[in-house]
Design a protein around this motif. Structure first.
Motif, PDB file in Angstrom:
ATOM      1  N   LEU A   2       0.833  -1.196   0.000  1.00  0.00           N
ATOM      2  CA  LEU A   2       0.000   0.000   0.000  1.00  0.00           C
ATOM      3  C   LEU A   2       0.872   1.252   0.000  1.00  0.00           C
ATOM      4  O   LEU A   2       0.598   2.211  -0.726  1.00  0.00           O
ATOM      5  N   ALA A   3       1.932   1.243   0.794  1.00  0.00           N
ATOM      6  CA  ALA A   3       2.823   2.397   0.842  1.00  0.00           C
ATOM      7  C   ALA A   3       3.684   2.502  -0.414  1.00  0.00           C
ATOM      8  O   ALA A   3       3.973   3.598  -0.898  1.00  0.00           O
ATOM      9  N   ASP A   4       4.095   1.354  -0.972  1.00  0.00           N
ATOM     10  CA  ASP A   4       5.052   1.362  -2.089  1.00  0.00           C
ATOM     11  C   ASP A   4       4.366   1.563  -3.436  1.00  0.00           C
ATOM     12  O   ASP A   4       4.855   2.325  -4.282  1.00  0.00           O
ATOM     13  N   ARG A   5       3.213   0.887  -3.662  1.00  0.00           N
ATOM     14  CA  ARG A   5       2.633   0.851  -5.003  1.00  0.00           C
ATOM     15  C   ARG A   5       1.238   1.455  -5.088  1.00  0.00           C
ATOM     16  O   ARG A   5       0.683   1.551  -6.175  1.00  0.00           O
ATOM     17  N   GLY A   6       0.653   1.822  -3.963  1.00  0.00           N
ATOM     18  CA  GLY A   6      -0.626   2.501  -4.001  1.00  0.00           C
ATOM     19  C   GLY A   6      -1.810   1.589  -3.751  1.00  0.00           C
ATOM     20  O   GLY A   6      -1.699   0.368  -3.629  1.00  0.00           O
ATOM     21  N   LEU A   7      -2.985   2.227  -3.695  1.00  0.00           N
ATOM     22  CA  LEU A   7      -4.212   1.531  -3.314  1.00  0.00           C
ATOM     23  C   LEU A   7      -4.627   0.487  -4.347  1.00  0.00           C
ATOM     24  O   LEU A   7      -5.069  -0.605  -3.989  1.00  0.00           O
ATOM     25  N   ALA A   8      -4.493   0.809  -5.633  1.00  0.00           N
ATOM     26  CA  ALA A   8      -4.938  -0.123  -6.676  1.00  0.00           C
ATOM     27  C   ALA A   8      -4.180  -1.446  -6.584  1.00  0.00           C
ATOM     28  O   ALA A   8      -4.779  -2.531  -6.624  1.00  0.00           O
ATOM     29  N   ALA A   9      -2.859  -1.370  -6.452  1.00  0.00           N
ATOM     30  CA  ALA A   9      -2.054  -2.593  -6.371  1.00  0.00           C
ATOM     31  C   ALA A   9      -2.371  -3.368  -5.095  1.00  0.00           C
ATOM     32  O   ALA A   9      -2.435  -4.607  -5.107  1.00  0.00           O
TER      33      ALA A   9
ATOM     34  N   VAL B 148      -8.657   6.032  -9.508  1.00  0.00           N
ATOM     35  CA  VAL B 148      -8.350   7.096  -8.553  1.00  0.00           C
ATOM     36  C   VAL B 148      -7.096   7.813  -9.040  1.00  0.00           C
ATOM     37  O   VAL B 148      -6.039   7.208  -9.162  1.00  0.00           O
ATOM     38  N   THR B 149      -7.240   9.088  -9.342  1.00  0.00           N
ATOM     39  CA  THR B 149      -6.090   9.875  -9.770  1.00  0.00           C
ATOM     40  C   THR B 149      -5.360  10.404  -8.546  1.00  0.00           C
ATOM     41  O   THR B 149      -5.974  10.965  -7.636  1.00  0.00           O
ATOM     42  N   GLY B 150      -4.041  10.226  -8.526  1.00  0.00           N
ATOM     43  CA  GLY B 150      -3.255  10.704  -7.406  1.00  0.00           C
ATOM     44  C   GLY B 150      -3.376   9.796  -6.199  1.00  0.00           C
ATOM     45  O   GLY B 150      -4.021   8.744  -6.234  1.00  0.00           O
ATOM     46  N   ARG B 151      -2.772  10.211  -5.110  1.00  0.00           N
ATOM     47  CA  ARG B 151      -2.784   9.450  -3.869  1.00  0.00           C
ATOM     48  C   ARG B 151      -3.600  10.182  -2.818  1.00  0.00           C
ATOM     49  O   ARG B 151      -3.601  11.406  -2.744  1.00  0.00           O
ATOM     50  N   CYS B 152      -4.306   9.411  -2.010  1.00  0.00           N
ATOM     51  CA  CYS B 152      -5.005   9.964  -0.853  1.00  0.00           C
ATOM     52  C   CYS B 152      -4.077   9.892   0.360  1.00  0.00           C
ATOM     53  O   CYS B 152      -2.976   9.341   0.294  1.00  0.00           O
ATOM     54  N   ALA B 153      -4.543  10.441   1.468  1.00  0.00           N
ATOM     55  CA  ALA B 153      -3.771  10.362   2.703  1.00  0.00           C
ATOM     56  C   ALA B 153      -3.550   8.897   3.081  1.00  0.00           C
ATOM     57  O   ALA B 153      -4.383   8.028   2.792  1.00  0.00           O
ATOM     58  N   VAL B 154      -2.424   8.628   3.742  1.00  0.00           N
ATOM     59  CA  VAL B 154      -2.081   7.256   4.103  1.00  0.00           C
ATOM     60  C   VAL B 154      -3.168   6.643   4.981  1.00  0.00           C
ATOM     61  O   VAL B 154      -3.550   5.483   4.798  1.00  0.00           O
TER      62      VAL B 154
ATOM     63  N   GLU C 205     -17.868   5.920   1.928  1.00  0.00           N
ATOM     64  CA  GLU C 205     -17.405   7.206   1.419  1.00  0.00           C
ATOM     65  C   GLU C 205     -16.472   7.814   2.442  1.00  0.00           C
ATOM     66  O   GLU C 205     -16.845   7.968   3.612  1.00  0.00           O
ATOM     67  N   LEU C 206     -15.252   8.133   2.015  1.00  0.00           N
ATOM     68  CA  LEU C 206     -14.232   8.676   2.928  1.00  0.00           C
ATOM     69  C   LEU C 206     -13.741  10.027   2.416  1.00  0.00           C
ATOM     70  O   LEU C 206     -13.542  10.186   1.201  1.00  0.00           O
ATOM     71  N   PRO C 207     -13.515  10.981   3.294  1.00  0.00           N
ATOM     72  CA  PRO C 207     -12.912  12.245   2.869  1.00  0.00           C
ATOM     73  C   PRO C 207     -11.444  12.039   2.566  1.00  0.00           C
ATOM     74  O   PRO C 207     -10.726  11.388   3.327  1.00  0.00           O
ATOM     75  N   CYS C 208     -10.976  12.573   1.426  1.00  0.00           N
ATOM     76  CA  CYS C 208      -9.565  12.354   1.059  1.00  0.00           C
ATOM     77  C   CYS C 208      -8.897  13.644   0.596  1.00  0.00           C
ATOM     78  O   CYS C 208      -7.858  13.597  -0.062  1.00  0.00           O
ATOM     79  N   GLY C 209      -9.484  14.806   0.902  1.00  0.00           N
ATOM     80  CA  GLY C 209      -8.853  16.060   0.504  1.00  0.00           C
ATOM     81  C   GLY C 209      -9.130  16.380  -0.944  1.00  0.00           C
ATOM     82  O   GLY C 209      -9.576  15.558  -1.724  1.00  0.00           O
ATOM     83  N   SER C 210      -8.840  17.625  -1.337  1.00  0.00           N
ATOM     84  CA  SER C 210      -9.134  18.076  -2.703  1.00  0.00           C
ATOM     85  C   SER C 210      -7.947  17.834  -3.604  1.00  0.00           C
ATOM     86  O   SER C 210      -6.852  17.555  -3.152  1.00  0.00           O
TER      87      SER C 210
ATOM     88  N   VAL D  77     -15.051  -5.183  -6.500  1.00  0.00           N
ATOM     89  CA  VAL D  77     -14.629  -4.032  -5.712  1.00  0.00           C
ATOM     90  C   VAL D  77     -14.452  -2.848  -6.666  1.00  0.00           C
ATOM     91  O   VAL D  77     -13.691  -2.948  -7.638  1.00  0.00           O
ATOM     92  N   THR D  78     -15.166  -1.763  -6.414  1.00  0.00           N
ATOM     93  CA  THR D  78     -15.102  -0.571  -7.249  1.00  0.00           C
ATOM     94  C   THR D  78     -14.685   0.609  -6.383  1.00  0.00           C
ATOM     95  O   THR D  78     -15.286   0.846  -5.330  1.00  0.00           O
ATOM     96  N   VAL D  79     -13.663   1.341  -6.840  1.00  0.00           N
ATOM     97  CA  VAL D  79     -13.175   2.506  -6.091  1.00  0.00           C
ATOM     98  C   VAL D  79     -13.088   3.680  -7.060  1.00  0.00           C
ATOM     99  O   VAL D  79     -12.512   3.567  -8.143  1.00  0.00           O
ATOM    100  N   ARG D  80     -13.681   4.792  -6.668  1.00  0.00           N
ATOM    101  CA  ARG D  80     -13.661   6.007  -7.473  1.00  0.00           C
ATOM    102  C   ARG D  80     -13.331   7.195  -6.566  1.00  0.00           C
ATOM    103  O   ARG D  80     -13.547   7.148  -5.353  1.00  0.00           O
ATOM    104  N   ARG D  81     -12.837   8.248  -7.184  1.00  0.00           N
ATOM    105  CA  ARG D  81     -12.628   9.498  -6.454  1.00  0.00           C
ATOM    106  C   ARG D  81     -13.525  10.555  -7.077  1.00  0.00           C
ATOM    107  O   ARG D  81     -13.472  10.794  -8.285  1.00  0.00           O
ATOM    108  N   ALA D  82     -14.363  11.186  -6.245  1.00  0.00           N
ATOM    109  CA  ALA D  82     -15.264  12.240  -6.696  1.00  0.00           C
ATOM    110  C   ALA D  82     -14.952  13.495  -5.889  1.00  0.00           C
ATOM    111  O   ALA D  82     -15.399  13.637  -4.745  1.00  0.00           O
TER     112      ALA D  82
END
Length: 411
Positions: A288-295, A314-320, A406-411, A348-353
């Motif tokens: 999770l730390a090395d390759r991100g949420l998708a991996a 999901v574009t970019g990274r959210c908070a750890v 639904e989780l807050p992940c910043g703008s 499993v479906t993950v999107r960033r809105a």
């Protein structure tokens, strides 16, 4: 690839809007019943016999408004309810929240009902027109086609022309559906939240509760780690220490026995290392730390006991902490699917809105999941709400089951 993704996104948005409109139509029917009841109570009050029924009618309005608040919260920003309805009728009628709910009932029972019917009729029209070439032969030619088609249908060519009109109806559904859903929801978002001062106090109370839940979740996580280290890794290391002592004593007397004991000690040390790695991965998986949420989620799906498809956009990274929470939710959800659902597949479906991370886990199992059944769903809710997120579970008997977070992940 981009066009396919866009079409998939538009299809998802349209289905989402249709589901929203149907849900709004349901609350509109309830609001219509409440409006009829309110009119009847008002008329009976004018006759002097309905004053005793008025408080019950206002509580019924509150129950329906709370149902709409829950529906709107599932589809967007949270709608917090006002203070309870005052017991005394005069105080209740002076309450700003009650008056706003009465206005919402009048608007939603009329406009919301009409918009819901329109939103449901449009896709039905599209379906009728699109499928007309398959069943046109069941009608006499002079009967025409579905809906507004009144001309004579003399064969397959005419039926195909009607089917092409269905493509236009489908475009109308895709284009207007989301706007109709937003229009239907607007009165609720405008009238059902409490006034600004009340909203702030309720929000403070809610945040106090979620922070307490965060502390509880943190304490529970520390207890889990301590229990894993104490019951697993520590026992293995104690066994390694005992075996090394036995090997040292046997080395001079019987080297063959010492070699066997050393081999057992090595096995115990390897098991201790494996358990330690498991505990570390439970705290924060290295992938999770090395390759991100998708991996990380793809790895989870690969190890699931049920075939699972992962769709992460999901574009970019959210908070750890947010990514770790999403990982925990999916891990716990897939574990529940494998243990309890009897499902053949899961998704499993993950999107960033914007500033929200939207996570959804679907399975085709037998349904019936509930927080009270000890399957870990309550733990998922606590973990999500500790981060000021939202959690919902839909699992009717017979399935399917849908878990949405639904989780807050910043703008």
């Amino acid at each position: 690839m981009t066009i396919r993704r866009y079409l998939r996104h538009r299809a998802h948005v349209s289905v989402d809007a249709l589901e929203h409109l149907v849900g709004g139509l349901g609350t509109a029917l309830l609001a219509l019943a409440a409006l009829v009841a309110l009119v009847a109570v008002a008329v009976s009050c004018a006759a002097g016999v309905g004053l005793l029924l008025a408080p019950s009618a206002l509580r019924m309005v509150r129950a329906i408004a709370d149902r709409e608040r829950a529906r709107l919260t599932r589809w967007g920003p949270e709608v917090i309810g006002p203070a309870p309805v005052p017991e005394r009728l005069r105080a209740a009628l002076r309450d700003a929240g009650v008056r706003r709910e009465l206005g919402w009932v009048a608007v939603h029972a009329t406009c919301g009902f009409v918009i819901g019917l329109l939103g449901l009729a449009l896709p039905l029209y599209a379906l009728q027109f699109l499928t007309f070439p398959l069943w046109y032969w069941l009608l006499p030619p002079e009967a025409g086609g579905p809906g507004i088609v009144y001309w004579r249908i003399d064969g397959l060519v005419d039926a195909l022309a009607v089917g092409l009109m269905g493509v236009g109806w489908l475009a109308v559904v895709v284009g207007l559906g989301p706007g109709l859903a937003r229009l239907q929801a607007w009165p609720g978002r405008r009238l059902l939240p409490p006034s600004a001062g009340t909203d702030l106090s309720l929000r403070v109370a809610q945040l106090t509760a979620t922070r307490a839940a965060a502390l509880d979740a943190h304490a529970a996580e520390l207890r889990r780690i301590e229990r894993s280290l104490h019951d697993g890794t520590q026992n293995r290391l104690v066994a390694v220490n005992v075996l090394l002592g036995a090997a040292r004593r046997a080395l001079a007397r019987d080297p063959a026995v010492a070699a066997d004991v050393l081999e057992r000690a090595q096995d115990a040390a390897e098991q201790a290392l494996a358990e330690l790695r498991t505990v570390v991965r439970g705290i924060l998986p290295p992938v999770l730390a090395d390759r991100g949420l998708a991996a990380a989620l793809t790895g989870l799906a690969g190890g699931s006991g049920v075939p699972c498809r992962v769709d992460v956009d999901v574009t970019g990274r959210c908070a750890v902490s947010v990514e770790a929470t999403a990982y925990f939710v999916v891990a716990e959800a897939l574990s529940n699917v494998a243990k309890h659902s009897g499902a053949a597949t899961a998704t499993v479906t993950v999107r960033r809105a914007g500033d929200r991370l939207l996570l959804r886990v679907d399975d085709d199992g037998h349904g019936g999941a509930a927080e009270a059944d000890g399957s870990g769903i309550a733990g998922i809710r606590r973990r999500v709400e500790a981060y000021d997120g939202r959690f919902s579970l839909t699992s009717p008997p017979g399935g399917p089951t849908t878990l949405q977070v639904e989780l807050p992940c910043g703008s």
